[in-house]
Design a protein around this motif. Sequence first.
Motif, PDB file in Angstrom:
ATOM      1  N   TRP A 169       0.885  -1.198  -0.077  1.00  0.00           N
ATOM      2  CA  TRP A 169       0.135   0.016   0.102  1.00  0.00           C
ATOM      3  C   TRP A 169       0.844   1.390   0.059  1.00  0.00           C
ATOM      4  CZ3 TRP A 169       0.030  -3.652   3.744  1.00  0.00           C
ATOM      5  CH2 TRP A 169       0.755  -3.402   4.888  1.00  0.00           C
ATOM      6  N   GLU A 170       2.159   1.041  -0.077  1.00  0.00           N
ATOM      7  CA  GLU A 170       2.968   2.302  -0.121  1.00  0.00           C
ATOM      8  C   GLU A 170       3.521   2.388  -1.581  1.00  0.00           C
ATOM      9  OE1 GLU A 170       5.867   1.518   2.782  1.00  0.00           O
ATOM     10  OE2 GLU A 170       4.456   1.960   4.348  1.00  0.00           O
ATOM     11  N   LEU A 171       3.135   1.626  -2.575  1.00  0.00           N
ATOM     12  CA  LEU A 171       3.520   1.943  -3.989  1.00  0.00           C
ATOM     13  C   LEU A 171       2.787   3.023  -4.546  1.00  0.00           C
ATOM     14  CD1 LEU A 171       3.381  -1.896  -4.907  1.00  0.00           C
ATOM     15  CD2 LEU A 171       5.261  -0.549  -3.958  1.00  0.00           C
ATOM     16  N   ASP A 172       3.404   3.354  -5.586  1.00  0.00           N
ATOM     17  CA  ASP A 172       2.697   4.561  -6.457  1.00  0.00           C
ATOM     18  C   ASP A 172       2.318   4.013  -7.625  1.00  0.00           C
ATOM     19  OD1 ASP A 172       4.839   3.998  -8.419  1.00  0.00           O
ATOM     20  OD2 ASP A 172       5.993   5.924  -8.109  1.00  0.00           O
ATOM     21  N   GLU A 173       1.761   4.960  -8.673  1.00  0.00           N
ATOM     22  CA  GLU A 173       0.933   4.504  -9.748  1.00  0.00           C
ATOM     23  C   GLU A 173       1.809   3.534 -10.819  1.00  0.00           C
ATOM     24  OE1 GLU A 173       1.658   7.468  -9.006  1.00  0.00           O
ATOM     25  OE2 GLU A 173       1.625   8.713 -10.928  1.00  0.00           O
ATOM     26  N   ASP A 213       3.819   1.378  -9.497  1.00  0.00           N
ATOM     27  CA  ASP A 213       4.076  -0.020  -8.752  1.00  0.00           C
ATOM     28  C   ASP A 213       5.389   0.158  -8.019  1.00  0.00           C
ATOM     29  OD1 ASP A 213       2.066  -1.475  -8.890  1.00  0.00           O
ATOM     30  OD2 ASP A 213       2.371  -2.573 -10.718  1.00  0.00           O
ATOM     31  N   HIS A 226       6.836   4.819  -3.000  1.00  0.00           N
ATOM     32  CA  HIS A 226       6.742   6.132  -3.164  1.00  0.00           C
ATOM     33  C   HIS A 226       7.997   6.707  -2.535  1.00  0.00           C
ATOM     34  CE1 HIS A 226       4.919  10.106  -2.767  1.00  0.00           C
ATOM     35  NE2 HIS A 226       4.297  10.068  -3.734  1.00  0.00           N
ATOM     36  N   GLN A 279       8.236   9.086  -0.702  1.00  0.00           N
ATOM     37  CA  GLN A 279       8.291   9.522   0.820  1.00  0.00           C
ATOM     38  C   GLN A 279       8.573   8.707   1.891  1.00  0.00           C
ATOM     39  OE1 GLN A 279       4.441   9.590   2.935  1.00  0.00           O
ATOM     40  NE2 GLN A 279       3.638   9.527   1.068  1.00  0.00           N
ATOM     41  N   PHE A 280       8.632   7.108   1.172  1.00  0.00           N
ATOM     42  CA  PHE A 280       9.061   6.157   2.405  1.00  0.00           C
ATOM     43  C   PHE A 280      10.416   6.022   2.230  1.00  0.00           C
ATOM     44  CE2 PHE A 280       4.586   5.392   0.868  1.00  0.00           C
ATOM     45  CZ  PHE A 280       3.948   6.060   1.912  1.00  0.00           C
ATOM     46  N   ALA A 310       5.430  15.945  -2.748  1.00  0.00           N
ATOM     47  CA  ALA A 310       5.013  15.147  -3.935  1.00  0.00           C
ATOM     48  C   ALA A 310       3.951  15.696  -4.449  1.00  0.00           C
ATOM     49  CB  ALA A 310       4.925  13.783  -3.537  1.00  0.00           C
ATOM     50  N   GLU A 311       2.969  16.254  -3.677  1.00  0.00           N
ATOM     51  CA  GLU A 311       1.645  16.767  -4.002  1.00  0.00           C
ATOM     52  C   GLU A 311       2.030  18.130  -4.601  1.00  0.00           C
ATOM     53  OE1 GLU A 311      -1.906  16.293  -2.092  1.00  0.00           O
ATOM     54  OE2 GLU A 311      -0.999  15.233  -0.602  1.00  0.00           O
ATOM     55  N   SER A 334       3.377  18.198  -8.428  1.00  0.00           N
ATOM     56  CA  SER A 334       2.362  17.988  -9.778  1.00  0.00           C
ATOM     57  C   SER A 334       1.918  19.374 -10.290  1.00  0.00           C
ATOM     58  CB  SER A 334       1.298  16.722  -9.350  1.00  0.00           C
ATOM     59  OG  SER A 334       0.613  17.235  -8.175  1.00  0.00           O
ATOM     60  N   HIS A 335       1.802  20.016  -9.090  1.00  0.00           N
ATOM     61  CA  HIS A 335       1.060  21.470  -9.620  1.00  0.00           C
ATOM     62  C   HIS A 335       2.006  22.191 -10.129  1.00  0.00           C
ATOM     63  CE1 HIS A 335      -3.219  21.074  -7.677  1.00  0.00           C
ATOM     64  NE2 HIS A 335      -2.537  20.448  -6.874  1.00  0.00           N
ATOM     65  N   ARG A 389       6.757  10.318  -8.329  1.00  0.00           N
ATOM     66  CA  ARG A 389       6.174  11.619  -8.489  1.00  0.00           C
ATOM     67  C   ARG A 389       5.721  11.933  -7.253  1.00  0.00           C
ATOM     68  NH1 ARG A 389       2.859  11.780 -13.650  1.00  0.00           N
ATOM     69  NH2 ARG A 389       1.761  10.240 -12.965  1.00  0.00           N
ATOM     70  N   SER A 440      -3.167  16.170  -4.216  1.00  0.00           N
ATOM     71  CA  SER A 440      -3.280  15.272  -5.425  1.00  0.00           C
ATOM     72  C   SER A 440      -3.572  13.995  -4.896  1.00  0.00           C
ATOM     73  CB  SER A 440      -1.931  14.980  -6.130  1.00  0.00           C
ATOM     74  OG  SER A 440      -0.619  14.422  -5.515  1.00  0.00           O
ATOM     75  N   ARG A 467      -2.071   6.730  -4.859  1.00  0.00           N
ATOM     76  CA  ARG A 467      -2.490   5.681  -5.341  1.00  0.00           C
ATOM     77  C   ARG A 467      -3.449   4.674  -4.186  1.00  0.00           C
ATOM     78  NH1 ARG A 467       0.933   0.544  -7.697  1.00  0.00           N
ATOM     79  NH2 ARG A 467      -0.830  -1.024  -7.868  1.00  0.00           N
TER      80      ARG A 467
END
Lengths: 326, 306
Positions: free
Chosen positions: A30-34, A36, A39, A41-42, A192-193, A196-197, A326, B26, B29
């Motif tokens: 559950w700590e993976l990004d889109e 796979d 992320h 932050q970990f 990370a948020e 993207s902006h 990301r 944002s 996942r």
Amino acid sequence: MMATLRTEFISLPMSADGFVETHRSHVSMWELDENDHWHAQFYVRAFQQASEILAVATTGRNPGAASISVRHVRFFRELRGGDPLTVLSARILDGPNSGQIAHLMRHTQDGRLCASALDVPGFDVSSLPAFPQIKVAEVAPQGISLGAHSPADTTPLLESGQAIVSHLSVVRPFELDHTGALQANTLHARLAEAMSHLWEQIEPLSSQLYSTGLGRALVEIKIVRHGMLRAGDALRIVSWFDNMGDRSFLMRHQLENILTTEAIASISTVVLILDPETRRSAPVPSFLRDAYLSYSGKFYRQSKLTLTGRSSVQPNATRRTGQPHR
Amino acid sequence: MPRDTRRSAKFLPARSDGSLVTYRGSVKRWECDADNNWNMDLYARAFQIASETLAMAATGLNPGVATAALRLFRVHHELSCSTPTTVRSARIVGGGHDGLVVHVMETGSNGHIVATALDVPGYNTEAVSGLSVDDIAFALPHGIASGPHHPQDFRSGYMRGNAFISQFGVVCPEELDHIGGVFPSAVISRCSAVFCHLLDRIGLTRDWKLSTKSYAAVVEVKMTRHRNSHDNASLRLISWMHAVTEGSFTIRHQIEHPHTGSAVATVEQLGVIAHIETRRLIQLPRFVYAAKEALGILSSNSFDSR
């Protein structure tokens, strides 16, 4: 038989090459990004854990987030769900990073280097084993200058439109450590948020880069802490592009208390353009280059005048690297 | 006419219409559901952050979850993984919702409106910029009435009809704000879990979903906070099917202290059914009406607050 570092306070295992083991964990699904991948932050969380363990070992006390004043992270290889990882730490004896702590994150099974951190420690590290700089040369900063950033005056950057408020939020109690400081991974999660902006300033349609078969990856971060936030405080991140290289972008971010506008942290990030098939860096595509030049052409004079700690991006074009964090 | 204020304009980015940007984030996942869409409690979390940011800009203080005595939010479009989001906020001027605070969530890339919220504010909004009700008509209540819920006394008789104790649980530290109030997202997360159980109970099962290529989703939520209790060690939910109309159904939940029966909040969810591929709404199956008839004992008496 595994060697051990015995301090006045605790014992820590030592690897065959003399580094102290300061963190072991694995990648939760559950700590993976889109993509796979774990992320970013970990990774930062793991380095913070290692740093605090090291502080406890050497001083008998845990300073929490204050275990560092500056952290410089580089990402080399992605970690995936279930991967075991180990962080190994040592003090650097000489060179430009003398007195800093090097943390190497390795895949526990095959030993490959996945990420590294260089910390300017906030505690006495003189009792730790020290290694010459040459032994950790591969993790030296590459795209971001050494040393601490001073806080930037973001008001003119915002007023000119060069910078944007890329993140707005409120600090929650669970985001603070036992000393009341914002946890490292929480800080990075917010970054990370924000990114993207900011990226949308030059690529409003985020799918455009991917449609060319390219991707982007965060490969380097520097975090400098300046101040504290309390639970319930409102925060913002002010972000702007600082420079563009042949294959990468340098971004700057400042975390601020909204009400007081006090700078809480300065962050620099290097994002590399990647060819996912060859897994090597790729030149910035022309549409993105044009968009950046259009953006920077409006603000270049202001940025020269107001920014501190500028640096050029000099990515290693042939270095193999991971997929987007990301 | 928009009315900017010195205090709020100083801290937050302002839009040309006078609304203030109060949240930027944002979609991660691990916050997406089985259909790769953002979960409802995350919309609630974003709107809560927006409301606290606005309260601080207006007053210099953060009242935590007490920023809204009532919040009604509606999801207009689904949000998928990695989408950047922005919330802008303003005070409504004129019409039947004069004085309420509106929050509009948009995607970062193209400004599409994905969700809206209306707050009955729990702080002085005099300093908040105003927007004409005509400018935010798209955010006004659609399927759920905007008035507050009233607490119900379930201490005797909750086993009658379809109202039942649907969840009982401990409140975790991360579910509390800096004053000790339970976050709306924590409450709505519990209601979302119960919603799934209730779907099964009325026949909208996994087998039904697979055989009809349809799915049920919550598109509108109203939460009335009855009191700002800080004694939140444990909570229970009592849930019931409230109404079935031609194209939608509503489920209500009362969140209360398990020992005293004292109501903390009431949540109402408006559910619809859509086709998985076209994402278009479809009529409710007959058996949903039948479920309402069979299970509607409590909802047909004095529990309607509209």
